[in-house]
Write a protein that holds these residues in place. Structure first.
Motif, mmCIF file in Angstrom:
data_model
loop_
_atom_site.group_PDB
_atom_site.id
_atom_site.type_symbol
_atom_site.label_atom_id
_atom_site.label_comp_id
_atom_site.label_asym_id
_atom_site.label_seq_id
_atom_site.Cartn_x
_atom_site.Cartn_y
_atom_site.Cartn_z
ATOM 1 N N ALA A 9 0.834 -1.201 0.000
ATOM 2 C CA ALA A 9 0.000 0.000 0.000
ATOM 3 C C ALA A 9 0.868 1.249 0.000
ATOM 4 O O ALA A 9 0.636 2.189 -0.764
ATOM 5 N N ALA A 10 1.879 1.271 0.864
ATOM 6 C CA ALA A 10 2.783 2.426 0.910
ATOM 7 C C ALA A 10 3.562 2.551 -0.391
ATOM 8 O O ALA A 10 3.790 3.658 -0.889
ATOM 9 N N ALA A 11 3.962 1.390 -0.951
ATOM 10 C CA ALA A 11 4.699 1.423 -2.209
ATOM 11 C C ALA A 11 3.827 1.977 -3.334
ATOM 12 O O ALA A 11 4.285 2.754 -4.177
ATOM 13 N N ALA A 12 2.546 1.583 -3.340
ATOM 14 C CA ALA A 12 1.639 2.082 -4.370
ATOM 15 C C ALA A 12 1.425 3.576 -4.221
ATOM 16 O O ALA A 12 1.350 4.309 -5.215
ATOM 17 N N THR A 13 1.327 4.046 -2.970
ATOM 18 C CA THR A 13 1.169 5.479 -2.742
ATOM 19 C C THR A 13 2.403 6.235 -3.195
ATOM 20 O O THR A 13 2.309 7.302 -3.817
ATOM 21 N N SER A 14 3.579 5.697 -2.900
ATOM 22 C CA SER A 14 4.817 6.341 -3.333
ATOM 23 C C SER A 14 4.897 6.409 -4.856
ATOM 24 O O SER A 14 5.304 7.420 -5.429
ATOM 25 N N ALA A 15 4.486 5.311 -5.514
ATOM 26 C CA ALA A 15 4.522 5.286 -6.974
ATOM 27 C C ALA A 15 3.551 6.299 -7.561
ATOM 28 O O ALA A 15 3.863 7.000 -8.532
ATOM 29 N N SER A 16 2.358 6.406 -6.955
ATOM 30 C CA SER A 16 1.383 7.380 -7.442
ATOM 31 C C SER A 16 1.875 8.800 -7.233
ATOM 32 O O SER A 16 1.701 9.670 -8.081
ATOM 33 N N ALA A 17 2.513 9.031 -6.085
ATOM 34 C CA ALA A 17 3.017 10.367 -5.782
ATOM 35 C C ALA A 17 4.130 10.768 -6.744
ATOM 36 O O ALA A 17 4.324 11.951 -7.019
ATOM 37 N N ALA A 18 4.855 9.782 -7.249
ATOM 38 C CA ALA A 18 5.965 10.081 -8.155
ATOM 39 C C ALA A 18 5.529 10.209 -9.601
ATOM 40 O O ALA A 18 6.341 10.526 -10.474
ATOM 41 N N SER A 19 4.235 9.998 -9.880
ATOM 42 C CA SER A 19 3.787 9.967 -11.265
ATOM 43 C C SER A 19 3.713 11.352 -11.896
ATOM 44 O O SER A 19 3.694 11.474 -13.113
ATOM 45 N N GLY A 20 3.654 12.389 -11.114
ATOM 46 C CA GLY A 20 3.579 13.748 -11.640
ATOM 47 C C GLY A 20 3.362 14.717 -10.501
ATOM 48 O O GLY A 20 2.907 14.335 -9.426
ATOM 49 N N VAL A 21 3.665 15.990 -10.737
ATOM 50 C CA VAL A 21 3.587 16.977 -9.652
ATOM 51 C C VAL A 21 2.155 17.157 -9.173
ATOM 52 O O VAL A 21 1.882 17.069 -7.972
ATOM 53 N N PHE A 22 1.231 17.429 -10.103
ATOM 54 C CA PHE A 22 -0.144 17.679 -9.669
ATOM 55 C C PHE A 22 -0.770 16.452 -9.002
ATOM 56 O O PHE A 22 -1.351 16.576 -7.908
ATOM 57 N N PRO A 23 -0.676 15.243 -9.605
ATOM 58 C CA PRO A 23 -1.225 14.069 -8.909
ATOM 59 C C PRO A 23 -0.580 13.844 -7.549
ATOM 60 O O PRO A 23 -1.250 13.424 -6.603
ATOM 61 N N ALA A 24 0.727 14.128 -7.436
ATOM 62 C CA ALA A 24 1.397 13.950 -6.150
ATOM 63 C C ALA A 24 0.829 14.899 -5.106
ATOM 64 O O ALA A 24 0.614 14.528 -3.945
ATOM 65 N N LYS A 25 0.572 16.139 -5.509
ATOM 66 C CA LYS A 25 0.008 17.117 -4.569
ATOM 67 C C LYS A 25 -1.411 16.726 -4.169
ATOM 68 O O LYS A 25 -1.793 16.844 -2.997
ATOM 69 N N VAL A 26 -2.197 16.271 -5.135
ATOM 70 C CA VAL A 26 -3.570 15.864 -4.836
ATOM 71 C C VAL A 26 -3.579 14.647 -3.916
ATOM 72 O O VAL A 26 -4.368 14.576 -2.958
#
Length: 204
Positions: free
Chosen positions: A158-175
């Motif tokens: 779960a944490a790994a998936a969150t980290s991967a999502s956060a690294a996908s782009g600036v705006f998605p990471a902020k959201v």
């Protein structure tokens, strides 16, 4: 089992039966901690929004509610569950939050390296979620309502998936970070309310 001992398993079953003094003190202490951390979570959320730039914080901005791996908001049916079951769900959510908050902190360290207070708040939030979760679990054990079997560890995936999502782009990471901070506040507020159910004179 004596009438007094029975009150430990169902503290609201008979309002004329008082909790043991040490147990009542533990409930009050844990509730006070949840109340304090709920205030800190609100401050964290406000500071997070302020530092993300436009369109965050603008009137009318409604960010997409991105799913967070391993954690969701309290379900509408939560309030209808027995208080001990609600507290078990609270403890599980609090156990899932620290790695998610850590992932947000690492991404914010890249996006906002000159925001040490935000990074410190995120680090503190992860530690405080662990502390409150442990306090809730200890309280459940004292009430004779602890989960049976070994404590489930938050899935690393779960944490790994969150980290991967956060690294996908600036705006998605902020959201996504906003979503995690919002979930942190929601679960702390819910935990505070559920603990309040156990206080003498609290709502039934």
């Amino acid at each position: 089992m004596s009438r007094r001992e029975g009150s430990l398993e169902a503290p609201q079953a008979d309002s004329s039966v008082s909790l043991l003094p040490h147990l009542e003190a533990k409930i009050r202490q844990t509730h006070s901690l949840a109340h304090l951390l709920t205030k800190y979570a609100e401050q964290l959320l406000q500071e997070y929004v302020q530092l993300q730039g436009d369109p965050f914080g603008l009137p009318g901005f409604s960010p997409p509610r991105l799913p967070v791996a391993g954690l969701s908001a309290p379900a509408p049916s939560h309030a209808g569950l027995p208080v001990h079951e609600r507290l078990r769900l609270d403890a599980a959510a609090l156990a899932a939050l620290p790695p998610l908050l850590d992932a947000v902190r690492r991404r914010q360290a890249e996006l906002n390296p000159r925001a040490p207070r935000l990074l410190r708040r995120l680090e503190d939030a992860a530690r405080q979620a662990r502390a409150l979760g442990a306090a809730v679990e200890a309280l459940l054990a004292a009430l004779g309502a602890a989960n049976r079997g070994p404590r489930a560890e938050p899935p690393a995936a779960a944490a790994a998936a969150t980290s991967a999502s956060a690294a996908s782009g600036v705006f998605p990471a902020k959201v996504l970070g906003l979503r995690v901070c919002g979930l942190y506040r929601e679960w702390l507020s819910r935990t505070e309310g559920d603990l309040g159910q156990l206080l003498p004179g609290g709502p039934a």
